[in-house]
Design an enzyme around this catalytic site. Structure first.
Site, PDB file in Angstrom:
ATOM      1  N   ARG A  28       0.864  -1.181   0.000  1.00  0.00           N
ATOM      2  CA  ARG A  28       0.000   0.000   0.000  1.00  0.00           C
ATOM      3  C   ARG A  28       0.896   1.226   0.000  1.00  0.00           C
ATOM      4  O   ARG A  28       1.577   1.513   0.998  1.00  0.00           O
ATOM      5  CB  ARG A  28      -0.885  -0.027   1.246  1.00  0.00           C
ATOM      6  CG  ARG A  28      -1.740   1.207   1.462  1.00  0.00           C
ATOM      7  CD  ARG A  28      -2.863   1.332   0.463  1.00  0.00           C
ATOM      8  NE  ARG A  28      -3.822   2.364   0.884  1.00  0.00           N
ATOM      9  CZ  ARG A  28      -4.874   2.728   0.186  1.00  0.00           C
ATOM     10  NH1 ARG A  28      -5.132   2.133  -0.962  1.00  0.00           N
ATOM     11  NH2 ARG A  28      -5.687   3.672   0.617  1.00  0.00           N
ATOM     12  N   GLY A  29       0.929   1.944  -1.111  1.00  0.00           N
ATOM     13  CA  GLY A  29       1.864   3.039  -1.270  1.00  0.00           C
ATOM     14  C   GLY A  29       1.775   4.099  -0.193  1.00  0.00           C
ATOM     15  O   GLY A  29       2.792   4.617   0.279  1.00  0.00           O
ATOM     16  N   ASP A  31       1.128   3.806   2.806  1.00  0.00           N
ATOM     17  CA  ASP A  31       1.667   3.343   4.092  1.00  0.00           C
ATOM     18  C   ASP A  31       3.184   3.182   4.080  1.00  0.00           C
ATOM     19  O   ASP A  31       3.861   3.528   5.058  1.00  0.00           O
ATOM     20  CB  ASP A  31       1.040   1.992   4.470  1.00  0.00           C
ATOM     21  CG  ASP A  31      -0.425   2.097   4.856  1.00  0.00           C
ATOM     22  OD1 ASP A  31      -0.907   3.221   5.070  1.00  0.00           O
ATOM     23  OD2 ASP A  31      -1.084   1.041   4.931  1.00  0.00           O
ATOM     24  N   THR A  32       3.724   2.608   3.004  1.00  0.00           N
ATOM     25  CA  THR A  32       5.123   2.175   3.065  1.00  0.00           C
ATOM     26  C   THR A  32       5.986   2.579   1.877  1.00  0.00           C
ATOM     27  O   THR A  32       7.163   2.229   1.836  1.00  0.00           O
ATOM     28  CB  THR A  32       5.204   0.634   3.197  1.00  0.00           C
ATOM     29  OG1 THR A  32       4.720   0.032   1.981  1.00  0.00           O
ATOM     30  CG2 THR A  32       4.401   0.141   4.383  1.00  0.00           C
ATOM     31  N   ARG A  33       5.440   3.317   0.912  1.00  0.00           N
ATOM     32  CA  ARG A  33       6.208   3.628  -0.291  1.00  0.00           C
ATOM     33  C   ARG A  33       7.497   4.374   0.025  1.00  0.00           C
ATOM     34  O   ARG A  33       8.538   4.143  -0.598  1.00  0.00           O
ATOM     35  CB  ARG A  33       5.368   4.471  -1.260  1.00  0.00           C
ATOM     36  CG  ARG A  33       6.111   4.773  -2.567  1.00  0.00           C
ATOM     37  CD  ARG A  33       5.287   5.667  -3.490  1.00  0.00           C
ATOM     38  NE  ARG A  33       4.017   5.088  -3.841  1.00  0.00           N
ATOM     39  CZ  ARG A  33       3.844   4.177  -4.788  1.00  0.00           C
ATOM     40  NH1 ARG A  33       4.899   3.725  -5.458  1.00  0.00           N
ATOM     41  NH2 ARG A  33       2.654   3.699  -5.055  1.00  0.00           N
ATOM     42  N   GLY A  60      -6.347   2.813 -10.473  1.00  0.00           N
ATOM     43  CA  GLY A  60      -7.766   2.987 -10.709  1.00  0.00           C
ATOM     44  C   GLY A  60      -8.542   1.990  -9.884  1.00  0.00           C
ATOM     45  O   GLY A  60      -7.983   1.264  -9.064  1.00  0.00           O
ATOM     46  N   GLU A  94      -4.320  -7.643  -6.383  1.00  0.00           N
ATOM     47  CA  GLU A  94      -2.939  -8.095  -6.535  1.00  0.00           C
ATOM     48  C   GLU A  94      -2.706  -9.360  -5.712  1.00  0.00           C
ATOM     49  O   GLU A  94      -2.151 -10.342  -6.197  1.00  0.00           O
ATOM     50  CB  GLU A  94      -1.965  -7.020  -6.053  1.00  0.00           C
ATOM     51  CG  GLU A  94      -1.617  -5.963  -7.041  1.00  0.00           C
ATOM     52  CD  GLU A  94      -0.550  -5.020  -6.515  1.00  0.00           C
ATOM     53  OE1 GLU A  94      -0.205  -4.081  -7.244  1.00  0.00           O
ATOM     54  OE2 GLU A  94      -0.064  -5.216  -5.379  1.00  0.00           O
TER      55      GLU A  94
END
Length: 247
Positions: A28-29, A31-33, A60, A94
């Protein structure tokens, strides 16, 4: 460490695949990107491990076919479960595809529980339960169940539980060093699939292999208590051929 060791499904395809990526990162970008996942990506890249991170694909509501194909074309998936992972339909799609590839194509899957409890992932409680209370309003029951099954199955795999940021380096080191191990007795297959650096290794006895893994992953002879299951999994998977960990 989370739960049991991984065992490939007997129903998996036995055909030899050529992979475009060594590792696919699911995360999840928001949160942790810019923290854990970014450090993991940089470390894997530095070690020459070809890793896919979907920075450039436009997000999207529906996951794109090109991303599903990328998952299929990856040898290993690392899933970083974080607080709001389950709020993303994209992330859940995913994950469902990743677990499908594990079942049908023997893809290796490593879950990382980043500031979340594995039981919340497994049972869809806590922040994961909150996310599903939203999804139930506008997602059909069949897809919801597929997401739930994927979360449960993934949480039962051997993985890493990061409760505080002080364990980042330790977890990153183990993930990076255990990501890619390729062994074969068929030399022409290595040539066929683009492996340029080869050597002939001698099999180690199990205890010797476990000790070697411990020395390189943990800087000690025995695996740390939290990583015993994963260490045994990697040694069994490599069948005594752990010398690549020296490089």
């Amino acid at each position: 460490m989370a739960s049991s060791t991984q065992k490939p499904s007997s129903s998996s395809s036995t055909s030899i695949r050529q992979y475009n990526f060594d590792v696919f990162l699911s995360f999840r970008g928001e949160d942790t990107r810019y923290n854990f996942t970014d450090h993991l990506f940089v470390n894997l890249h530095r070690m020459g491990i070809k890793t896919f991170r979907d920075d450039q694909l436009k997000r999207g509501e529906e996951i794109k076919l090109e991303l599903l194909k990328t998952i299929e074309d990856s040898r290993i998936s690392i899933v970083v479960f974080s607080k709001d992972y389950a709020r993303s339909k994209w992330c859940l799609d995913e994950l469902a595809k990743i677990m499908e590839c594990r079942e049908k194509m023997e893809q290796i899957v490593f879950p990382v529980f980043y500031h979340v409890e594995p039981t919340d992932v497994r049972n869809q409680t806590g922040s994961f339960g909150e996310a599903f209370s939203i999804h139930v309003r506008n997602v059909d029951a069949e897809k919801l169940q597929r997401w739930r099954d994927s979360l449960t199955d993934a949480s039962n795999l051997s993985g890493f539980h990061v409760k505080n940021d002080g364990r980042w380096l330790e977890v990153l080191t183990v993930l990076s060093r255990s990501a890619i191990i390729i062994t074969t007795r068929d030399q022409h297959l290595l040539v066929k699939y683009g492996v340029t650096k080869t050597y002939e290794a001698t099999k180690l006895h199990y205890e010797e292999a476990l000790q070697l893994f411990g020395q390189h992953a943990f800087k000690q002879n025995d695996p740390k208590e939290d990583y015993v299951d994963l260490s045994n999994c990697m040694v069994q998977y490599a069948q005594g051929l752990l010398w690549p960990l020296k490089f």
